[in-house]
Design a protein around this motif. Structure first.
Motif, PDB file in Angstrom:
ATOM      1  N   GLY A  52      -4.883  -1.844  -5.582  1.00  0.00           N
ATOM      2  CA  GLY A  52      -3.566  -1.314  -5.210  1.00  0.00           C
ATOM      3  C   GLY A  52      -3.499   0.195  -5.101  1.00  0.00           C
ATOM      4  N   GLY A  53      -3.922   0.903  -6.136  1.00  0.00           N
ATOM      5  CA  GLY A  53      -3.864   2.369  -6.123  1.00  0.00           C
ATOM      6  C   GLY A  53      -4.753   2.995  -5.065  1.00  0.00           C
ATOM      7  N   PRO A  54      -6.046   2.611  -5.032  1.00  0.00           N
ATOM      8  CA  PRO A  54      -6.909   3.175  -3.992  1.00  0.00           C
ATOM      9  C   PRO A  54      -6.465   2.823  -2.571  1.00  0.00           C
ATOM     10  CG  PRO A  54      -8.249   2.235  -5.739  1.00  0.00           C
ATOM     11  CD  PRO A  54      -6.829   1.855  -6.018  1.00  0.00           C
ATOM     12  N   ALA A  55      -5.909   1.644  -2.385  1.00  0.00           N
ATOM     13  CA  ALA A  55      -5.457   1.253  -1.042  1.00  0.00           C
ATOM     14  C   ALA A  55      -4.317   2.153  -0.574  1.00  0.00           C
ATOM     15  CB  ALA A  55      -5.017  -0.208  -1.028  1.00  0.00           C
ATOM     16  N   MET A  56      -3.361   2.436  -1.438  1.00  0.00           N
ATOM     17  CA  MET A  56      -2.258   3.319  -1.053  1.00  0.00           C
ATOM     18  C   MET A  56      -2.759   4.742  -0.846  1.00  0.00           C
ATOM     19  SD  MET A  56       0.745   3.679  -0.074  1.00  0.00           S
ATOM     20  CE  MET A  56       1.986   2.531  -0.541  1.00  0.00           C
ATOM     21  N   LEU A  57      -3.716   5.186  -1.652  1.00  0.00           N
ATOM     22  CA  LEU A  57      -4.309   6.509  -1.472  1.00  0.00           C
ATOM     23  C   LEU A  57      -4.977   6.613  -0.102  1.00  0.00           C
ATOM     24  CD1 LEU A  57      -5.126   9.284  -2.649  1.00  0.00           C
ATOM     25  CD2 LEU A  57      -7.200   8.164  -3.471  1.00  0.00           C
ATOM     26  N   GLY A  87      -0.683  -4.576   4.483  1.00  0.00           N
ATOM     27  CA  GLY A  87       0.389  -4.531   3.482  1.00  0.00           C
ATOM     28  C   GLY A  87      -0.106  -4.864   2.094  1.00  0.00           C
ATOM     29  N   GLY A  88      -1.336  -5.276   1.971  1.00  0.00           N
ATOM     30  CA  GLY A  88      -1.889  -5.687   0.693  1.00  0.00           C
ATOM     31  C   GLY A  88      -2.682  -4.569   0.063  1.00  0.00           C
ATOM     32  N   PRO A  89      -3.366  -4.822  -0.983  1.00  0.00           N
ATOM     33  CA  PRO A  89      -3.513  -6.079  -1.696  1.00  0.00           C
ATOM     34  C   PRO A  89      -2.238  -6.430  -2.446  1.00  0.00           C
ATOM     35  CG  PRO A  89      -4.638  -4.341  -2.867  1.00  0.00           C
ATOM     36  CD  PRO A  89      -4.134  -3.740  -1.589  1.00  0.00           C
ATOM     37  N   GLU A  93       2.656  -2.219   1.071  1.00  0.00           N
ATOM     38  CA  GLU A  93       3.712  -2.686   1.961  1.00  0.00           C
ATOM     39  C   GLU A  93       4.847  -1.656   2.018  1.00  0.00           C
ATOM     40  OE1 GLU A  93       5.075  -6.985   2.862  1.00  0.00           O
ATOM     41  OE2 GLU A  93       6.035  -6.326   1.024  1.00  0.00           O
ATOM     42  N   LEU A  94       5.195  -1.270   3.216  1.00  0.00           N
ATOM     43  CA  LEU A  94       6.284  -0.345   3.447  1.00  0.00           C
ATOM     44  C   LEU A  94       7.452  -1.118   4.044  1.00  0.00           C
ATOM     45  CD1 LEU A  94       4.156   2.508   5.022  1.00  0.00           C
ATOM     46  CD2 LEU A  94       4.892   2.302   2.659  1.00  0.00           C
ATOM     47  N   LEU A  95       8.566  -0.443   4.263  1.00  0.00           N
ATOM     48  CA  LEU A  95       9.747  -1.130   4.766  1.00  0.00           C
ATOM     49  C   LEU A  95       9.495  -1.744   6.142  1.00  0.00           C
ATOM     50  CD1 LEU A  95      12.599  -1.893   4.052  1.00  0.00           C
ATOM     51  CD2 LEU A  95      13.381   0.268   4.987  1.00  0.00           C
ATOM     52  N   VAL A  96       8.759  -1.047   7.001  1.00  0.00           N
ATOM     53  CA  VAL A  96       8.524  -1.592   8.343  1.00  0.00           C
ATOM     54  C   VAL A  96       7.547  -2.765   8.313  1.00  0.00           C
ATOM     55  CG1 VAL A  96       9.170   0.451   9.644  1.00  0.00           C
ATOM     56  CG2 VAL A  96       6.850   0.235   8.806  1.00  0.00           C
TER      57      VAL A  96
END
Length: 172
Positions: free
Chosen positions: A32-37, A117-119, A124-127
Motif C-alpha cells: 500500500g505505502g510503496p504503491a501510493m509513493l 487502484g490497488g493493492p 484508489e482515488l475519487l476518479v
C-alpha cells in the motif's frame, strides 16, 4: 507505461538497482505505502515538463529593465529574484497551480495502469472509485454522482483560487 516498467516488482529497474547495492526488492505495486509513493512520483514526473516549459516562457517575459534598475539600486541576486522575478511570474504560478490541481483531481490513467487502484484500495482515488462503481459494479447513477462531486470540488477550488488571485492583484 514507463513507470510500470521502472517499478516492476520482479524485473523493474529500481528493484534491480536495489539488488546491486545489496538491498532487497520493494513491493512497489503490491504494498500500500510503496504503491501510493510510486503513483505520486510518477504523477509529479509527468507534470514537471509542462510546468518547466510554461515557467521558461514566463521567465523569458520578465522585463530586463526591472532587473537592471534593481541592480543599480543595490539589490543582490536574492532580492531581485524575490522582489522582481517572483511578482512578475505570479500570474503564471497561479495558472499552473489551477491547471495542475485540476489535473491531479482527474488522474485516472496513471493510477489505473500502474496499480488499478490497488493493492486493496491503497491507491484508489475519487476518479478511479467512480469508474469502478460506475462500470465494474454497474452502479451508473452512483458513478455519475461521484463524477459530479469531482466537478464541483474542482470548480469550487478554481473559483477560490481565482478570487484570491484577483484580490492579491487589486491590493498591489
Amino acid at each position: 507505461m514507463a513507470g510500470r516498467f521502472i517499478f516492476d516488482e520482479n524485473v523493474g529497474v529500481v528493484n534491480t538497482a536495489l539488488g546491486w547495492v545489496g538491498l532487497g526488492p520493494v513491493s512497489w505495486q503490491s504494498g500500500g505505502g510503496p504503491a501510493m509513493l510510486v503513483v505520486l512520483l510518477m504523477l509529479t514526473w509527468s507534470r514537471v515538463g509542462l510546468a518547466a516549459i510554461i515557467y521558461l516562457g514566463a521567465l523569458q517575459n520578465v522585463d530586463d529593465h526591472l532587473h537592471e534598475a534593481a541592480a543599480l539600486d543595490g539589490a543582490g541576486w536574492w532580492q531581485r529574484l524575490r522582489h522582481v522575478t517572483v511578482p512578475q511570474i505570479q500570474p503564471t504560478t497561479f495558472f499552473l497551480t489551477v491547471i495542475l490541481v485540476i489535473e491531479t483531481f482527474q488522474v485516472f490513467d496513471l493510477v489505473w495502469v500502474m496499480t488499478g487502484g490497488g493493492p486493496g484500495r491503497a491507491t484508489e482515488l475519487l476518479v478511479t472509485y467512480a469508474y469502478a462503481e460506475g462500470f465494474e459494479a454497474r452502479q451508473l447513477g452512483y458513478g455519475t454522482a461521484l463524477g459530479v462531486v469531482v466537478f464541483v470540488v474542482i470548480l469550487a477550488a478554481t473559483v477560490l483560487w481565482w478570487r484570491a488571485q484577483r484580490d492579491a492583484e487589486e491590493s498591489l
